[in-house]
Write an enzyme that holds these catalytic residues in place. Structure first.
Site, PDB file in Angstrom:
ATOM      1  N   ASP A   6      40.922  53.930  65.132  1.00 34.86           N
ATOM      2  CA  ASP A   6      41.362  52.745  64.379  1.00 34.86           C
ATOM      3  C   ASP A   6      42.788  52.915  63.887  1.00 34.86           C
ATOM      4  O   ASP A   6      43.541  51.956  63.774  1.00 34.86           O
ATOM      5  CB  ASP A   6      40.465  52.531  63.151  1.00 34.86           C
ATOM      6  N   GLU A  12      33.072  46.572  66.474  1.00 31.48           N
ATOM      7  CA  GLU A  12      32.834  47.456  65.325  1.00 31.48           C
ATOM      8  C   GLU A  12      32.048  46.678  64.282  1.00 31.48           C
ATOM      9  O   GLU A  12      31.726  45.492  64.489  1.00 31.48           O
ATOM     10  CB  GLU A  12      34.158  47.943  64.709  1.00 31.48           C
ATOM     11  N   HIS A  14      45.619  65.145  59.318  1.00 35.57           N
ATOM     12  CA  HIS A  14      44.777  64.070  58.790  1.00 35.57           C
ATOM     13  C   HIS A  14      43.316  64.477  58.701  1.00 35.57           C
ATOM     14  O   HIS A  14      42.419  63.632  58.650  1.00 35.57           O
ATOM     15  CB  HIS A  14      44.971  62.777  59.588  1.00 35.57           C
TER      16      HIS A  14
HETATM   17  P1  FAD Z   1      44.741  67.735  62.274  1.00 32.65           P
HETATM   18  O1  FAD Z   1      44.072  67.307  61.030  1.00 32.65           O
HETATM   19  O2  FAD Z   1      46.109  68.225  62.152  1.00 32.65           O
HETATM   20  O3  FAD Z   1      43.825  68.820  63.019  1.00 32.65           O
HETATM   21  C1  FAD Z   1      42.435  68.635  63.168  1.00 32.65           C
HETATM   22  C2  FAD Z   1      41.805  69.871  63.817  1.00 32.65           C
HETATM   23  O4  FAD Z   1      42.219  69.933  65.179  1.00 32.65           O
HETATM   24  C3  FAD Z   1      42.239  71.187  63.196  1.00 32.65           C
HETATM   25  O5  FAD Z   1      41.188  72.113  63.298  1.00 32.65           O
HETATM   26  C4  FAD Z   1      43.401  71.612  64.049  1.00 32.65           C
HETATM   27  O6  FAD Z   1      43.586  73.012  64.030  1.00 32.65           O
HETATM   28  C5  FAD Z   1      42.973  71.111  65.414  1.00 32.65           C
HETATM   29  N1  FAD Z   1      44.098  70.706  66.245  1.00 32.65           N
HETATM   30  C6  FAD Z   1      45.127  69.913  65.914  1.00 32.65           C
HETATM   31  N2  FAD Z   1      45.943  69.755  66.972  1.00 32.65           N
HETATM   32  C7  FAD Z   1      45.406  70.468  67.975  1.00 32.65           C
HETATM   33  C8  FAD Z   1      45.767  70.713  69.324  1.00 32.65           C
HETATM   34  N3  FAD Z   1      46.857  70.186  69.857  1.00 32.65           N
HETATM   35  N4  FAD Z   1      44.970  71.502  70.065  1.00 32.65           N
HETATM   36  C9  FAD Z   1      43.845  72.044  69.556  1.00 32.65           C
HETATM   37  N5  FAD Z   1      43.465  71.865  68.289  1.00 32.65           N
HETATM   38  C10 FAD Z   1      44.227  71.074  67.508  1.00 32.65           C
HETATM   39  N6  FAD Z   1      38.842  59.522  63.908  1.00 32.65           N
HETATM   40  C11 FAD Z   1      38.270  58.736  64.820  1.00 32.65           C
HETATM   41  O7  FAD Z   1      37.621  59.221  65.740  1.00 32.65           O
HETATM   42  N7  FAD Z   1      38.415  57.378  64.773  1.00 32.65           N
HETATM   43  C12 FAD Z   1      39.160  56.771  63.808  1.00 32.65           C
HETATM   44  O8  FAD Z   1      39.265  55.560  63.804  1.00 32.65           O
HETATM   45  C13 FAD Z   1      39.791  57.586  62.840  1.00 32.65           C
HETATM   46  N8  FAD Z   1      40.559  57.037  61.888  1.00 32.65           N
HETATM   47  C14 FAD Z   1      41.147  57.842  60.953  1.00 32.65           C
HETATM   48  C15 FAD Z   1      41.959  57.255  59.972  1.00 32.65           C
HETATM   49  C16 FAD Z   1      42.561  58.032  59.023  1.00 32.65           C
HETATM   50  C17 FAD Z   1      43.433  57.380  57.977  1.00 32.65           C
HETATM   51  C18 FAD Z   1      42.332  59.432  59.020  1.00 32.65           C
HETATM   52  C19 FAD Z   1      42.942  60.286  57.954  1.00 32.65           C
HETATM   53  C20 FAD Z   1      41.537  60.029  59.985  1.00 32.65           C
HETATM   54  C21 FAD Z   1      40.940  59.236  60.965  1.00 32.65           C
HETATM   55  N9  FAD Z   1      40.149  59.787  61.971  1.00 32.65           N
HETATM   56  C22 FAD Z   1      39.582  58.984  62.914  1.00 32.65           C
HETATM   57  C23 FAD Z   1      39.874  61.230  62.017  1.00 32.65           C
HETATM   58  C24 FAD Z   1      40.869  61.931  62.917  1.00 32.65           C
HETATM   59  O9  FAD Z   1      40.622  61.622  64.271  1.00 32.65           O
HETATM   60  C25 FAD Z   1      40.759  63.459  62.781  1.00 32.65           C
HETATM   61  O10 FAD Z   1      40.849  63.839  61.453  1.00 32.65           O
HETATM   62  C26 FAD Z   1      41.858  64.130  63.600  1.00 32.65           C
HETATM   63  O11 FAD Z   1      41.582  65.500  63.699  1.00 32.65           O
HETATM   64  C27 FAD Z   1      43.184  63.940  62.918  1.00 32.65           C
HETATM   65  O12 FAD Z   1      44.210  64.229  63.813  1.00 32.65           O
HETATM   66  P2  FAD Z   1      45.416  65.128  63.345  1.00 32.65           P
HETATM   67  O13 FAD Z   1      46.411  65.063  64.430  1.00 32.65           O
HETATM   68  O14 FAD Z   1      45.897  64.777  61.995  1.00 32.65           O
HETATM   69  O15 FAD Z   1      44.679  66.561  63.345  1.00 32.65           O
END
Ligand code: FAD
Length: 517
Positions: A154, A268, A91
């Site tokens: 969120d 918020e 994400h």
């Molecule tokens: P990924 O996109 O898969 O990875 C993000 C980064 O972290 C990459 O660099 C990856 O290599 C690294 N990574 C992933 N897993 C690990 C692990 N286990 N150990 C070490 N590194 C790792 N953020 C907020 O703070 N508050 C919100 O309310 C919020 N709402 C969101 C809503 C939506 C619809 C979206 C798309 C994003 C939102 N985000 C929010 C942002 C979100 O927290 C970050 O984009 C987060 O990184 C997404 O998590 P993911 O598991 O998809 O990570």
């Protein structure tokens, strides 16, 4: 095996026999999990939520345990050019979880470890997998233990490791800090392929480094998350403001009230357009289909941009409704919102925390969930937020962004500055999240224009010397990264990198350090 990996990388340049390659790689790594060849730019491992970048990895690896992660990282270390990206739920917006011709780890395939632990001091924790989705952590904690983590995002279809690598912010952070302030132990696989348990007192540099560390120092395979008793119900409230000054005054008042009995449980806010656009105008404010935003209730002085405070108060099924009403009304007393533009609903705690899931279903149905998302997230200091509103919100974004424009205050003292997150200097700073949704068909500005608008906003903040940072940062040059962290922060970041991932194997999609060959 090293020779094999080298050979694999080079052969892959020219002719390919993907199935053979993948099965041989699988044998060479001796994993409990499995390795999948990537079909191309549309493959899951090559894409992210941002939808603006695509990089095809060499392989997408399903894991079974931390040992698998360690084996893959060690193999990459021994090769001359392989990198490893942990992919949580993909994400990210700007390719942060991608690895160009590297190895992408499917963190969601890690064993679904889940254990609730009670410490001697009475605190209760959940030990969860780094690849678990927060929505699954929530439902298990509530349904099996009537407990829940304290600090959220969120949207909960994000992984534990993915948000902890950034911060994890929502309306509870004013009281409990971000998610990174609510974990006490991690299991991490470093860029050398070593597995460590770490906490504030054990391997503390790795613990604080990994929290907010953008995946640069290690892959989080387990986390111990602090829990609290889960409430049954939530009163969810939206209050409309016409003046930014009144909105920020009340928001700051509410986040600095820290006594649990005398404050909301969630604070918020967002800006919206004084128009009838369903995506970012007045219809985006009511909480229920039966509610209507009647613009005649707005004072004549209302401008083209309006503001909304979003609040929530927890309660139990057994609480007398009149007591709940009285408590909420007491907390609303003295606030300067437009009296007749108050919206509220009561819903279960689970429905409240999973509220964005419903928006996701809706967005998927009309195609905007899968279209590009040129999102921008910033932390802007209190001292600069009025100027930000005047120029960025009221002028640059005057036509709206096709989705929510979140703006709400956070307190720096609730963040642990030993973690790797870069923050503005002042105690009160605002998160500004431009959650742009673009139509999937040819209508409105292209995502390139919206990316250019994001750049214009960053340039404005820089030119004006604002005390601000990007949240979920994405830069292409190391000079920009240095500026982001500041002199001391950058030195600490580089020291941590040298110590835990000296070959720069991990999270290449962040584009901070080039792979050392
Ligand atoms: P990924 O996109 O898969 O990875 C993000 C980064 O972290 C990459 O660099 C990856 O290599 C690294 N990574 C992933 N897993 C690990 C692990 N286990 N150990 C070490 N590194 C790792 N953020 C907020 O703070 N508050 C919100 O309310 C919020 N709402 C969101 C809503 C939506 C619809 C979206 C798309 C994003 C939102 N985000 C929010 C942002 C979100 O927290 C970050 O984009 C987060 O990184 C997404 O998590 P993911 O598991 O998809 O990570």
């Amino acid at each position: 095996m090293i020779a094999y990996l080298e050979c694999f990388v080079h052969e892959n340049d020219t002719e390919s026999r993907p199935d053979d390659d993948v099965s041989s790689l699988s044998e060479a790594l001796d994993l409990q999990g499995s390795i999948h060849d990537c079909e191309g730019p549309t493959d899951e491992a090559s894409r992210d939520f941002g939808g603006m970048n695509s990089l095809v990895p060499l392989a997408f690896i399903r894991l079974s345990a931390a040992d698998d992660v360690a084996r893959v990282v060690k193999a990459a270390v021994r090769s001359s050019n392989l990198t490893v990206a942990a992919r949580g739920n993909g994400h990210s917006i700007n390719g942060q979880a991608m690895a160009d011709r590297g190895l992408v780890l499917d963190m969601r395939s890690l064993d679904d470890h889940f254990r609730v632990v009670r410490a001697n001091n009475g605190s209760v924790y959940a030990d969860v997998s780094g690849g678990a989705l927060w929505e699954d952590v929530l439902t298990r904690c509530v349904s099996e233990y009537r407990m829940a983590p304290r600090s959220w995002t969120d949207y909960l279809s994000l992984t534990v490791g993915g948000t902890l690598s950034n911060a994890g912010v929502s309306g509870q952070a004013f009281r409990y800090g971000p998610q990174t302030s609510n974990v006490t132990e991690l299991q991490v696989v470093t860029g050398k392929g070593e597995i460590f348990n770490c906490s504030e007192t054990e391997n503390s540099e790795l613990f604080f480094g990994a929290l907010g560390g953008l995946g640069q120092f290690g892959i989080i395979t387990r986390a111990r998350v602090l829990l609290q008793p889960a409430p049954d119900m939530v009163r969810w409230i939206r209050l409309v403001y016409t003046e930014f000054e009144d909105f920020t005054r009340d928001a700051e008042l509410l986040v600095t009230r820290q006594d649990e009995d005398d404050s909301f449980d969630y604070v918020e806010g967002f800006a919206f357009v004084n128009s009838d656009n369903p995506a970012d105008g007045r219809p985006s404010v009511p909480l229920d289909r039966d509610q209507f935003f009647d613009p005649t209730h707005l004072p004549r002085t209302a401008g083209s941009m309006l503001y909304c405070l979003e609040l929530a108060r927890h309660y139990r099924n057994t609480d007398d409704p009149s007591i709940v009403d009285m408590g909420v009304n007491r907390l609303l007393g003295g606030l300067g919102f437009v009296e007749r533009l108050k919206f509220q609903v009561d819903l279960s705690y689970l429905d409240f925390l999973l509220r964005v899931k419903r928006a996701e279903e809706h967005a998927k149905a009309n195609g905007i969930w899968d279209a590009p998302h040129p999102w921008l997230n910033l932390f802007v200091s209190k001292s600069d937020i009025a100027d930000f509103d005047r120029t960025v919100i009221k002028k640059i974004l005057k036509d709206g962004i096709g989705g929510p424009m979140l703006v709400y205050p956070l307190l720096r003292s609730k963040w642990d500055t030993r973690t790797s997150v870069a923050l503005p200097k002042s105690e009160i700073f605002y998160i500004v999240a431009l959650l742009r949704f673009t139509p999937p068909y040819l209508e409105g500005p292209s995502f390139e224009n919206l990316v250019a608008q994001n750049k214009e906003i960053i340039q404005y903040c820089t030119k004006k010397g604002f005390d601000f940072k990007l949240y979920l940062p994405h830069y292409r040059s190391q000079d920009d990264w240095k500026r982001h962290f500041g002199n001391d922060g950058w030195s600490r970041f580089v020291e941590r990198k040298t110590c835990f991932d000296p070959m720069a194997i991990l999270a290449p999609g962040q584009k901070i350090f080039p792979r050392v060959s």
